[in-house]
Design an enzyme around this catalytic site. Structure first.
Site, PDB file in Angstrom:
ATOM      1  N   ASP A 191       6.439  21.139 -15.642  1.00  0.00           N
ATOM      2  CA  ASP A 191       6.811  21.414 -17.040  1.00  0.00           C
ATOM      3  C   ASP A 191       8.094  20.649 -17.381  1.00  0.00           C
ATOM      4  O   ASP A 191       8.728  20.069 -16.505  1.00  0.00           O
ATOM      5  CB  ASP A 191       7.070  22.922 -17.199  1.00  0.00           C
ATOM      6  CG  ASP A 191       8.130  23.397 -16.211  1.00  0.00           C
ATOM      7  OD1 ASP A 191       7.760  23.794 -15.088  1.00  0.00           O
ATOM      8  OD2 ASP A 191       9.334  23.311 -16.519  1.00  0.00           O
ATOM      9  N   ASP A 222      10.818  22.200 -18.668  1.00  0.00           N
ATOM     10  CA  ASP A 222      11.869  23.210 -18.789  1.00  0.00           C
ATOM     11  C   ASP A 222      12.115  23.551 -20.269  1.00  0.00           C
ATOM     12  O   ASP A 222      11.139  23.768 -20.989  1.00  0.00           O
ATOM     13  CB  ASP A 222      13.136  22.754 -18.041  1.00  0.00           C
ATOM     14  CG  ASP A 222      14.030  23.927 -17.678  1.00  0.00           C
ATOM     15  OD1 ASP A 222      13.500  24.946 -17.207  1.00  0.00           O
ATOM     16  OD2 ASP A 222      15.252  23.844 -17.896  1.00  0.00           O
TER      17      ASP A 222
HETATM   18  N1  ADE Z   1      11.421  24.971 -15.382  1.00  0.00           N
HETATM   19  C1  ADE Z   1      11.590  25.455 -14.168  1.00  0.00           C
HETATM   20  N2  ADE Z   1      12.763  26.037 -13.813  1.00  0.00           N
HETATM   21  C2  ADE Z   1      12.939  26.514 -12.552  1.00  0.00           C
HETATM   22  N3  ADE Z   1      11.995  26.470 -11.605  1.00  0.00           N
HETATM   23  C3  ADE Z   1      10.830  25.909 -11.920  1.00  0.00           C
HETATM   24  N4  ADE Z   1       9.716  25.710 -11.187  1.00  0.00           N
HETATM   25  C4  ADE Z   1       8.809  25.099 -11.977  1.00  0.00           C
HETATM   26  N5  ADE Z   1       9.306  24.893 -13.209  1.00  0.00           N
HETATM   27  C5  ADE Z   1      10.570  25.384 -13.194  1.00  0.00           C
END
Ligand code: ADE
Ligand SMILES: CSC[C@H]1O[C@H](OP(=O)(O)O)[C@H](O)[C@@H]1O
Length: 299
Positions: free
Chosen positions: A218, A220
């Site tokens: 992703d 974030d």
């Molecule tokens: N955005 C994110 N923040 C922290 N850990 C993750 N693991 C996968 N995506 C994450």
């Protein structure tokens, strides 16, 4: 320490709960002075007979939160089995446009944003003071060895592999706010997870070479106009990423094991010999016994 031909440990993260493309041989229960690992350790073999020890970081059914993972037991158990190098996997958020979901990243630096509530050292509470070297938190040699091989394996699937990146490790379990996500970018963070600390620190203390193969799931929360990350979004890519991670494990581990066995990739072995500032005569017999579970200097 056990006489073993299990030189390589694999730690699977979110989505990667087993290496079912390898030949399963046996399951091992290890009790360590720091408790039990996240899962029984499964020993599998590669086609040439190389044995691999696998632990599922969050448990086989993902029941252990990032904060509650018993990193000390995981690392101590692997070391006790004879493991000299760990190839760990982690699902990460991307803090950079060019690192798209599905891409692989092999970071070489860490920014620690955990909150001091995880047991991040073996050496606390026993009157033995140890300061390990952590400027280069991953094994540079192992990173360099693994990266081109991972890229080769993924070349046909069009999955990009990024190196030389910095992983931010946050406490969780909630994901970051948009302000935090933007701040991490300004700090130089490229990807973010909740797992690499204390795993990397403990591997260093146990003198195990450690590399982290990350798969982006992703973007974030930093992208203006886009919804911030949700578990639903992460899960969408987990399955494909886990399949690619299994292919990578099957493709690189034979060579990694050969080069670890030859000593060529050694970088960390011996690094703890002079890391203990407490003189041997001031250490209790109990502490020595406990630490000899992971390090020969205490025997
Ligand atoms: N955005 C994110 N923040 C922290 N850990 C993750 N693991 C996968 N995506 C994450
Ligand atoms: C499921 S999203 C957050 C979770 O995913 C990553 O786990 P792992 O590193 O074990 O693959 C991340 O670190 C968080 O723990």
């Amino acid at each position: 320490m056990a006489e073993s031909k299990v030189l390589i440990g694999v730690i699977g993260g979110s989505g990667l709960y087993h290496l079912d493309n390898l030949k399963f041989i046996r399951s091992v229960e290890v009790d360590t002075p720091w408790g039990k690992p996240s899962s029984p350790i499964s020993i599998s073999t590669l086609p040439n007979g190389t044995e691999i020890a696998f632990i599922s970081r969050h448990g086989a059914h993902h029941t252990i939160t990032p904060t509650e993972v018993n990193g000390r037991a995981n690392i101590a158990a692997l070391k006790h089995l004879g493991v000299q190098a760990i190839v760990a996997f982690s699902a990460v958020g991307s803090l950079r446009e060019e690192i798209a979901p599905g891409h692989f990243v092999i970071p070489d630096q860490i920014i620690d944003r955990t909150k001091g509530i995880r047991a991040d050292t073996f050496f606390r509470g026993d009157g033995v003071v140890v300061h390990s070297m952590f400027g280069d938190p991953f094994s540079n040699k192992l990173n360099k060895f693994v990266a081109p091989r991972v890229a080769d394996i993924l070349a046909n699937s069009g999955v990009k592999v990024h190196t030389g990146k910095t992983v931010v490790c946050m406490e969780g379990p909630a994901f970051s706010t948009r302000a935090e996500s933007l701040m991490y970018r300004q700090w130089g963070g490229d990807i973010i997870n909740m797992s690499v600390i204390p795993e990397a620190k403990l591997a260093r203390e146990a003198e195990i070479d450690y590399t982290l193969i990350c798969t982006a799931t992703d973007y974030d929360a930093w992208r203006v106009g886009e919804a911030p990350v949700t578990v639903e979004e992460v899960v969408k890519t987990l399955h494909t990423n886990a399949g690619n991670s299994r292919a990578v494990a099957a493709g690189i581990l034979e060579e990694v094991a050969l080069h670890v066995a030859s000593g060529e990739l050694d970088e960390i072995k011996g690094s703890m010999r002079f890391a203990c500032i407490t003189r041997a005569e001031s250490q209790s017999a109990e502490a020595k016994k406990k630490y000899s579970f992971i390090l020969p200097y205490f025997e």
